[in-house]
Design an enzyme around this catalytic site. Structure first.
Site, PDB file in Angstrom:
ATOM      1  N   ASP A  14       4.574 -20.128  -3.035  1.00  0.00           N
ATOM      2  CA  ASP A  14       3.146 -20.391  -3.264  1.00  0.00           C
ATOM      3  C   ASP A  14       2.877 -21.806  -3.772  1.00  0.00           C
ATOM      4  OD1 ASP A  14       2.689 -17.745  -2.531  1.00  0.00           O
ATOM      5  OD2 ASP A  14       2.938 -17.049  -4.590  1.00  0.00           O
ATOM      6  N   LYS A  17       2.483 -24.666   0.648  1.00  0.00           N
ATOM      7  CA  LYS A  17       3.146 -25.081   1.901  1.00  0.00           C
ATOM      8  C   LYS A  17       2.173 -25.023   3.082  1.00  0.00           C
ATOM      9  CE  LYS A  17       6.129 -21.756   1.180  1.00  0.00           C
ATOM     10  NZ  LYS A  17       5.794 -21.340  -0.199  1.00  0.00           N
ATOM     11  N   THR A  43      -2.096 -20.193   2.664  1.00  0.00           N
ATOM     12  CA  THR A  43      -3.551 -20.352   2.675  1.00  0.00           C
ATOM     13  C   THR A  43      -3.945 -21.711   3.250  1.00  0.00           C
ATOM     14  OG1 THR A  43      -3.482 -19.135   0.611  1.00  0.00           O
ATOM     15  CG2 THR A  43      -5.605 -20.113   1.219  1.00  0.00           C
ATOM     16  N   GLN A 223       8.425 -18.728   1.189  1.00  0.00           N
ATOM     17  CA  GLN A 223       8.973 -18.527  -0.161  1.00  0.00           C
ATOM     18  C   GLN A 223       9.386 -19.870  -0.785  1.00  0.00           C
ATOM     19  OE1 GLN A 223      10.423 -16.079   2.436  1.00  0.00           O
ATOM     20  NE2 GLN A 223       8.447 -15.197   2.016  1.00  0.00           N
ATOM     21  N   GLY A 301      -2.070  -9.977  -3.830  1.00  0.00           N
ATOM     22  CA  GLY A 301      -3.164 -10.078  -4.810  1.00  0.00           C
ATOM     23  C   GLY A 301      -2.688  -9.974  -6.255  1.00  0.00           C
TER      24      GLY A 301
HETATM   25  P1  GDP Z   1       2.040 -21.202   0.121  1.00  0.00           P
HETATM   26  O1  GDP Z   1       2.531 -19.802   0.131  1.00  0.00           O
HETATM   27  O2  GDP Z   1       3.071 -22.168  -0.371  1.00  0.00           O
HETATM   28  O3  GDP Z   1       1.438 -21.632   1.418  1.00  0.00           O
HETATM   29  O4  GDP Z   1       0.866 -21.259  -0.970  1.00  0.00           O
HETATM   30  P2  GDP Z   1      -0.320 -20.183  -1.137  1.00  0.00           P
HETATM   31  O5  GDP Z   1      -1.310 -20.401  -0.067  1.00  0.00           O
HETATM   32  O6  GDP Z   1       0.221 -18.822  -1.323  1.00  0.00           O
HETATM   33  O7  GDP Z   1      -0.880 -20.596  -2.565  1.00  0.00           O
HETATM   34  C1  GDP Z   1      -1.389 -21.866  -2.826  1.00  0.00           C
HETATM   35  C2  GDP Z   1      -2.827 -21.715  -3.320  1.00  0.00           C
HETATM   36  O8  GDP Z   1      -3.259 -22.927  -3.874  1.00  0.00           O
HETATM   37  C3  GDP Z   1      -3.810 -21.413  -2.201  1.00  0.00           C
HETATM   38  O9  GDP Z   1      -4.854 -20.632  -2.711  1.00  0.00           O
HETATM   39  C4  GDP Z   1      -4.304 -22.794  -1.788  1.00  0.00           C
HETATM   40  O10 GDP Z   1      -5.611 -22.759  -1.209  1.00  0.00           O
HETATM   41  C5  GDP Z   1      -4.346 -23.473  -3.124  1.00  0.00           C
HETATM   42  N1  GDP Z   1      -4.112 -24.932  -3.109  1.00  0.00           N
HETATM   43  C6  GDP Z   1      -3.249 -25.648  -2.339  1.00  0.00           C
HETATM   44  N2  GDP Z   1      -3.255 -26.942  -2.705  1.00  0.00           N
HETATM   45  C7  GDP Z   1      -4.131 -27.042  -3.725  1.00  0.00           C
HETATM   46  C8  GDP Z   1      -4.544 -28.114  -4.581  1.00  0.00           C
HETATM   47  O11 GDP Z   1      -4.096 -29.246  -4.472  1.00  0.00           O
HETATM   48  N3  GDP Z   1      -5.454 -27.813  -5.550  1.00  0.00           N
HETATM   49  C9  GDP Z   1      -5.964 -26.579  -5.747  1.00  0.00           C
HETATM   50  N4  GDP Z   1      -6.838 -26.385  -6.719  1.00  0.00           N
HETATM   51  N5  GDP Z   1      -5.588 -25.537  -4.965  1.00  0.00           N
HETATM   52  C10 GDP Z   1      -4.680 -25.761  -3.981  1.00  0.00           C
HETATM   53  P1  IMO Z   2       5.142 -17.693   0.234  1.00  0.00           P
HETATM   54  O1  IMO Z   2       5.713 -18.053   1.577  1.00  0.00           O
HETATM   55  C1  IMO Z   2       5.833 -15.986  -3.719  1.00  0.00           C
HETATM   56  C2  IMO Z   2       8.778 -12.767  -3.990  1.00  0.00           C
HETATM   57  C3  IMO Z   2       8.274 -11.396  -4.385  1.00  0.00           C
HETATM   58  C4  IMO Z   2       9.488 -10.881  -5.128  1.00  0.00           C
HETATM   59  C5  IMO Z   2      10.662 -11.437  -4.319  1.00  0.00           C
HETATM   60  C6  IMO Z   2      11.241 -10.479  -3.303  1.00  0.00           C
HETATM   61  O2  IMO Z   2       3.717 -17.313   0.260  1.00  0.00           O
HETATM   62  O3  IMO Z   2       5.484 -18.738  -0.773  1.00  0.00           O
HETATM   63  P2  IMO Z   2      10.389  -9.614  -0.937  1.00  0.00           P
HETATM   64  O4  IMO Z   2       9.150  -8.869  -0.552  1.00  0.00           O
HETATM   65  O5  IMO Z   2      10.539 -10.931  -0.244  1.00  0.00           O
HETATM   66  O6  IMO Z   2      11.633  -8.780  -0.831  1.00  0.00           O
HETATM   67  O7  IMO Z   2      10.205  -9.921  -2.514  1.00  0.00           O
HETATM   68  O8  IMO Z   2      10.137 -12.574  -3.639  1.00  0.00           O
HETATM   69  N1  IMO Z   2       8.107 -13.368  -2.818  1.00  0.00           N
HETATM   70  C7  IMO Z   2       7.226 -14.369  -2.909  1.00  0.00           C
HETATM   71  N2  IMO Z   2       6.697 -14.986  -3.980  1.00  0.00           N
HETATM   72  N3  IMO Z   2       5.513 -16.411  -2.475  1.00  0.00           N
HETATM   73  C8  IMO Z   2       6.069 -15.830  -1.381  1.00  0.00           C
HETATM   74  O9  IMO Z   2       5.914 -16.317  -0.139  1.00  0.00           O
HETATM   75  C9  IMO Z   2       6.924 -14.727  -1.577  1.00  0.00           C
HETATM   76  N4  IMO Z   2       7.610 -13.906  -0.736  1.00  0.00           N
HETATM   77  C10 IMO Z   2       8.330 -13.107  -1.514  1.00  0.00           C
HETATM   78  O10 IMO Z   2       7.140 -11.480  -5.217  1.00  0.00           O
HETATM   79  O11 IMO Z   2       9.559 -11.453  -6.416  1.00  0.00           O
HETATM   80 MG    MG Z   3       1.997 -17.939  -0.624  1.00  0.00          MG
END
Ligand code: GDP
Ligand code: IMO
Ligand code: MG
Length: 428
Positions: A14, A17, A43, A223, A301
């Site tokens: 998260d 990426k 996202t 991840q 969530g």
């Molecule tokens: P990913 O799994 O690595 O693609 O990241 P996620 O999408 O799960 O989580 C990143 C969250 O941070 C999302 O809600 C993005 O919209 C938000 N986000 C990404 N870059 C920024 C930033 O520079 N500032 C803020 N405030 N939010 C960001």
């Molecule tokens: P993105 O690509 C954050 C975490 C789960 C759990 C562990 C194992 O959005 O960054 P799994 O379902 O993979 O067997 O769960 O890994 N996990 C993540 N945490 N971002 C993710 O993906 C994740 N994918 C799995 O919360 O701790």
């Molecule tokens: Mg994510």
């Protein structure tokens, strides 16, 4: 000259990426997912409109960009079809551009049932409940089904029957949970497969051909490094390699085909699920980061745990993925903090470590060693020019760069595609 860039998460996932992959797709012909499955939640926000992707590569919102799901990705067919339909409903042309490896392992409903059954006991990893672990287990045990099995309906029926019967034995006898109805499952999958079989191709040949034509490719990791099955905080990890080497094995290219590795790193740290987290903040600052950063999982969530930047974690990511440049995201979330801490080492048994402890079990016993820097009051949200950042924000970034010894080429100052500072473009 064509350039292939790998994007990896450097913390516990998260990091943002998806946003950065989407931003960089302007310069590529294709985006490739190479590991993980629909446990990922990436996202993308374009002109204020939000899209969350789980399996489909984050190039899908840029017309003309090919989207490839590599052999390293575990695929749950119903989730894939649902994601495709959701995008089509929003006017995105998906099917013409999506290709899936014939060797991608399938996640069956029984894998999900086993994942959930395990998570209902006291020994919790805190998984996303998507069947990821059990599906990778079957792949390595050489009894799993693959995308190519969908191409022969009769064989598919027999293979699915054998697999689910085995899973049902475990579900009923070990976990004391209800069995999965094999016939209903097969019928459902065969119907769904009609949508998907035209997308199944020989992805290594396809990607090598794109390479030969001099087209840029972006490899989208899911991840993060500390969730890597080998290099993470085992056993609190996911079941795939999340580090850059997986791009080669999970897409079917050779290690020499890649030109750069871009690590994505949050300006602080978050983690979802169980497991050690040395810089976690269980105080008002942790709450502040969670609120301002809207730290809730994009897939489940769940609230994300928040803490300070940990250079031992990110240093491990740089080392295990050969990271050549970094993108710091969510800098804006730190706006208004009086001081900001950076973890520069771990104390364990009276010694200060510069690397993770030898046994991942010891991760829970390390005490972070901090360095403290002044924060800034001025908002950084939406800034696109590095020199317009407050001086204290630049000092923070420059101190991180000094410790990590890798250039911070991009800085993200908001969730939208445009809210980014590009100091040095990874495709230059
Ligand atoms: P990913 O799994 O690595 O693609 O990241 P996620 O999408 O799960 O989580 C990143 C969250 O941070 C999302 O809600 C993005 O919209 C938000 N986000 C990404 N870059 C920024 C930033 O520079 N500032 C803020 N405030 N939010 C960001
Ligand atoms: P993105 O690509 C954050 C975490 C789960 C759990 C562990 C194992 O959005 O960054 P799994 O379902 O993979 O067997 O769960 O890994 N996990 C993540 N945490 N971002 C993710 O993906 C994740 N994918 C799995 O919360 O701790
Ligand atoms: Mg994510």
């Amino acid at each position: 000259m064509a350039k292939n860039v790998i994007i990896v998460g450097t913390q516990w996932g998260d990091e943002g990426k998806g946003k950065i992959v989407d931003l960089l797709t302007e310069h590529v012909a294709g985006v490739v997912r190479f590991q993980g499955g629909h446990n990922a939640g990436h996202t993308l926000i374009i002109d204020g409109e939000k899209t969350v992707l789980h399996l489909i590569p984050s190039g899908v919102l840029r017309n003309g960009v090919e989207c490839v799901i590599g052999n390293g990705v575990v695929v749950h067919l119903p989730s894939l079809v649902k994601e495709i339909e959701g995008l089509i409903a929003n006017g995105v042309n998906v099917e013409g551009r999506l290709k899936i490896s014939s060797a991608s392992p399938l996640i069956l409903s029984s894998h999900i049932a086993i994942d959930l059954a395990r998570e209902s006991t006291n020994v919790k990893i805190g998984t996303t409940g998507r069947g990821i672990g059990p599906a990778y287990e079957d792949k390595v045990a050489r009894r799993g089904l693959r995308m190519s099995d969908l191409l022969d309906k009769n064989k598919f029926y027999a293979k699915m029957h054998t697999a689910i019967s085995f899973h049902n034995f475990i579900l009923e006898n070990y976990h004391k949970k209800p069995a999965i109805n094999v016939d209903e499952e097969v019928d459902h999958w065969l119907k769904l497969s009609e949508r998907i079989t035209p997308l199944i191709i020989d992805t290594p040949a396809y990607l090598n051909e794109m390479n030969a034509q001099g087209k840029n490719l972006l490899f989208e990791g899911a991840q993060g490094t500390l969730l890597d099955i080998d290099h993470g905080t085992y056993p609190f990890v996911t079941s795939s390699n999340t580090t850059a080497g997986a791009a080669a094995t999970g897409a079917g290219l050779g290690p020499t085909d890649f030109g750069a590795v871009l690590g994505i790193v949050k300006a602080y740290t978050t983690r979802v699920g169980s497991g050690p987290f040395p810089t976690e903040l269980n105080d008002s600052i942790g709450k502040h980061l969670a609120e301002v950063g809207v730290e809730f999982g994009s897939t489940t969530g769940r609230a994300r745990r928040c803490g300070w930047f940990d250079t031992i974690v990110v240093g491990r990511a740089i080392l295990t993925s050969g990271i050549t440049c970094l993108c710091v995201t969510k800098l804006d979330v730190l706006d208004g903090l009086e001081t900001i801490k950076i973890c520069t080492g771990y104390k364990l048994d009276g010694k200060v470590l510069q690397h993770p402890p030898l046994s991942a079990d010891d991760y829970v016993n390390v005490q972070p060693v901090y360095e403290e820097l002044p924060g800034w009051d001025e908002p950084t949200v939406g800034i696109t020019d590095y020199h317009s950042l407050p001086e204290a924000a630049r000092n923070y970034l420059e101190r991180l760069q000094e410790i990590l010894d890798v250039p911070l080429d991009l800085v993200s100052t908001g969730p939208d595609r445009e809210q980014t500072i590009i100091r040095n473009h990874p495709f230059n």
